[in-house]
Design a protein around this motif. Sequence first.
Motif, PDB file in Angstrom:
ATOM      1  N   UNK A  82       0.797  -1.060   0.138  1.00 15.71           N
ATOM      2  CA  UNK A  82      -0.104  -0.030  -0.004  1.00 15.71           C
ATOM      3  C   UNK A  82       0.793   1.290  -0.049  1.00 15.71           C
ATOM      4  N   UNK A  83       1.909   1.181   0.737  1.00 12.28           N
ATOM      5  CA  UNK A  83       2.660   2.274   0.786  1.00 12.28           C
ATOM      6  C   UNK A  83       3.507   2.492  -0.654  1.00 12.28           C
ATOM      7  N   UNK A  84       3.745   1.256  -1.077  1.00  6.42           N
ATOM      8  CA  UNK A  84       4.542   1.522  -2.759  1.00  6.42           C
ATOM      9  C   UNK A  84       3.210   2.139  -3.476  1.00  6.42           C
ATOM     10  N   UNK A  85       1.896   1.547  -3.474  1.00  4.09           N
ATOM     11  CA  UNK A  85       0.960   2.056  -4.047  1.00  4.09           C
ATOM     12  C   UNK A  85       1.028   3.743  -4.370  1.00  4.09           C
ATOM     13  N   UNK A  86       1.267   4.255  -3.043  1.00  3.85           N
ATOM     14  CA  UNK A  86       0.955   5.566  -2.760  1.00  3.85           C
ATOM     15  C   UNK A  86       2.440   6.243  -3.522  1.00  3.85           C
ATOM     16  N   UNK A 151       4.380  12.040   4.005  1.00  2.00           N
ATOM     17  CA  UNK A 151       3.245  11.632   4.229  1.00  2.00           C
ATOM     18  C   UNK A 151       2.135  10.954   3.217  1.00  2.00           C
ATOM     19  N   UNK A 152       2.657  11.518   1.986  1.00  2.00           N
ATOM     20  CA  UNK A 152       1.570  11.063   0.907  1.00  2.00           C
ATOM     21  C   UNK A 152       1.500   9.753   0.829  1.00  2.00           C
ATOM     22  N   UNK A 153       2.810   8.944   1.233  1.00  2.00           N
ATOM     23  CA  UNK A 153       2.500   7.402   1.248  1.00  2.00           C
ATOM     24  C   UNK A 153       2.470   6.828   2.608  1.00  2.00           C
ATOM     25  N   UNK A 154       3.194   7.639   3.494  1.00  2.00           N
ATOM     26  CA  UNK A 154       3.300   7.078   4.973  1.00  2.00           C
ATOM     27  C   UNK A 154       2.181   7.211   5.926  1.00  2.00           C
ATOM     28  N   UNK A 155       1.292   8.386   5.474  1.00  2.00           N
ATOM     29  CA  UNK A 155       0.024   8.850   6.318  1.00  2.00           C
ATOM     30  C   UNK A 155       0.346   8.748   7.607  1.00  2.00           C
TER      31      UNK A 155
END
Length: 770
Positions: A82-86, A151-155
């Motif tokens: 999911x992180x890689x997706x973002x 934060x775009x991918x780590x939220x």
Amino acid sequence: MAVNLKDNQQAEILQVTIALSIVADIAIVLRLISRKLKGSYALDDILAVIGLVISWGCLGLGIYMVKIGVGKHTQLSSPKDQENFFKALMAYEIVYFATLSATKLSILTFYTRLFPTRSFKIAVKIMTAVVISWFIATTLVSIFSCKPVRAFWTHEPGSTCIVSEHFYIANAVPNIITDAIILALPIHMVWKLHTSKWERVALTFIFLLGSFVVVASIIRLSQLHQVASADFMWGFNNTVIWSSVEPSVAVISSCLPTMRPVAEFILPRQWLSRSRSYKGSSQLRSYTHGTAEFVPKSSQVDEIDRMDRMDAENRRLNSYWTADTYSSNAVPLNAVGKSRYNSTTKGPSADSQDIHVETNINVSASSIIDSYLKANGFADISFDIDTPFESKYPEEISALRTAVLDANTELSDLLLGPKEIFVEYQYNYFVCMRALYQYKIPNAFPVGQEATFAEIASKTNCGEVVVRRILRYAITNRIFKEVRKGVVAHTATSKALVEDEKFRDYVGMRCEEMWQAELNTIPAMLKWPDSQDPAETGFSLANNSSDTMYRIMGQDPARAQRFSNAMAFRLTGPSLQLKYLVEGGPWQSLPSGGTVIDIGGSHGHAMVAIAEKFPSLKFIVQDLPATIAARRPIPEKYNEYISFVEHDFFTPQPIKNADVYLFRWIFHNWADIHCIRILKNLVPALGPNSKVVVSEICLPEPNTMDARQERKLRAMDVAMMTLQNAQERDKDEWISLFKRADERFSFAGVTQPEGSDLAVIVFTWNETEN
Ligand SMILES: C[S@@+](CC[C@H](N)C(=O)[O-])C[C@H]1O[C@@H](n2cnc3c(N)ncnc32)[C@H](O)[C@@H]1O
């Protein structure tokens, strides 16, 4: 709603994105082939390729996203995926913006080549700025939508991000609006023109595809909210599909208008012809869009190429399918071509097409004048005495200038009509010019000053009434101007008659020598029917002689000098520049140290031009003893490469096995029987690698060229008849001439450099034939 974790949309994503990418690749390849057929690539092609290459990034990221779980439900993916997706999503957005921007810029650049009117260019510039700004803004917002960026991918907790739906709307809406505006921009220009049914269908198709891009952006926008949903890996399915549909379709639709040459190659010609009333148009079209540079064997250029090149001034503007049909600068030629056929079948047409022609001439003319003024640093375009004799036009505008001149000629012919066109012709022009020349009227008062008719009469020993009548007629041709009643001043043309000796001698030669020959040509034909003898011409009869023009003039040094100056003036004309021979000849293919012999090469100017570019070759200039003796010295640095020898081309060629035997402006001076003698004298010297290169006019097939240029070349043909019982030749006549001299000559091709009156026609020597 219950979720079936076995649901899988990945195959669908891959099929659609890969298939579309392949179609976009094919579109680009066809575009590049089409452009190659046209001769060169332009900035819009480069931008289209850049767009395509970046779109591969979209495809690659799409495939990667599928690999990490997009198209399946989010629950099935690991937190790392999911992180890689973002991470991939951010990259995807930037690549997507870049693809669209490059494609839009390609389309806009393409437009400016189609419709180079000032207002259109301004509109395109504004849109270009909008597209670039949109790209920069969306890219920056994509990168910095979260604080911190990761934060775009780590939220991660404590971070702040802009609301993604707002961002998507904020970038998608301007994107859709710019798409729509770009699509709508040329509609006004396009629909005011008349086109054939086929072209209307094609055009509609192109616009439908273009509209589909807008539709795709809207659908994509409607799907974007899924990215923010809980099941984003699943919901991104539609987004990724529409995100690839949009740029791929944009690439395809941007390429379609450029594909006519390929279509012509594949489709039956009549499918592409313009309309029924435009009989013969398919022929014109095939030449207009022919397969230039799609040459099977390196330097071999077939008839279509030749005509294509002859029409190149038009095509440089009409580099695209639509440009030809729809562009404002292209319209005059094609519309005029259409009218030309109307005129031969039903008399001059005064339909609305002609009005478009006129409108478009005006539009194009204003672009030319603008460029001219900029290039020359002038405030105004005029015949004032400060106007330089050689008008400078920027290279890129010369095609437009020719197009407007051609179109104007045809338009005025059409508007005059079948009988008035004859009446309008200036039969008395040479009376006026001869009077100016004989009485030296331009020299009667200094440039920059004024004189009355009476003053000019007293200076020239010509009656005042005659002076007034001659001058008032000359003034209508922009030679002198009447500043007040009865008082005249110089214009640039009358000034040229005072100051430019070669121009003055050309005018003298034209009205003192050639005009007389023209008047006597038909009587000469009646006296010596079917003669090929250069001593039985209108010129001979006008001089009451049974000798040739060269010998008659050779007996009078003043006449010989005037002739020489007149030729020098003509040879400096833009359409006879040596650069065309340098660019169009086979010099590049010759071995280092190869020999070129310029037969009848006069002062060696052609060899100097070629030596400048190809110093590894050796050059020998051959001419008659008198010419060699009187030759002007060439710049010293060329002495190493260029030598001069006496040779009469009616005697056997003494230098064997040269790589090239060049004849520039030789054969058109001679009727066939003499040319055959010249060639037969060359044959024993030819070796297996020898080429015969002819730099001469290659007359076009009738009605395949703009009337003005064809008129000029055919006038030259008639001039050769009046002076030498000689002729210009078309391709078939060139081939027949060489074959009659010796069957072992093989025609290797003809190249017609853009803007040149002279073609380069190449024959090779096949020792074993027969
Ligand atoms: C129209 S000029 C062309 C000159 C040059 N090839 C060019 O392109 O400017 C014709 C040339 O042919 C030369 N010429 C005429 N008769 C010739 C002959 N019998 N043998 C060799 N040269 C000849 C003339 O002296 C003249 O230089």
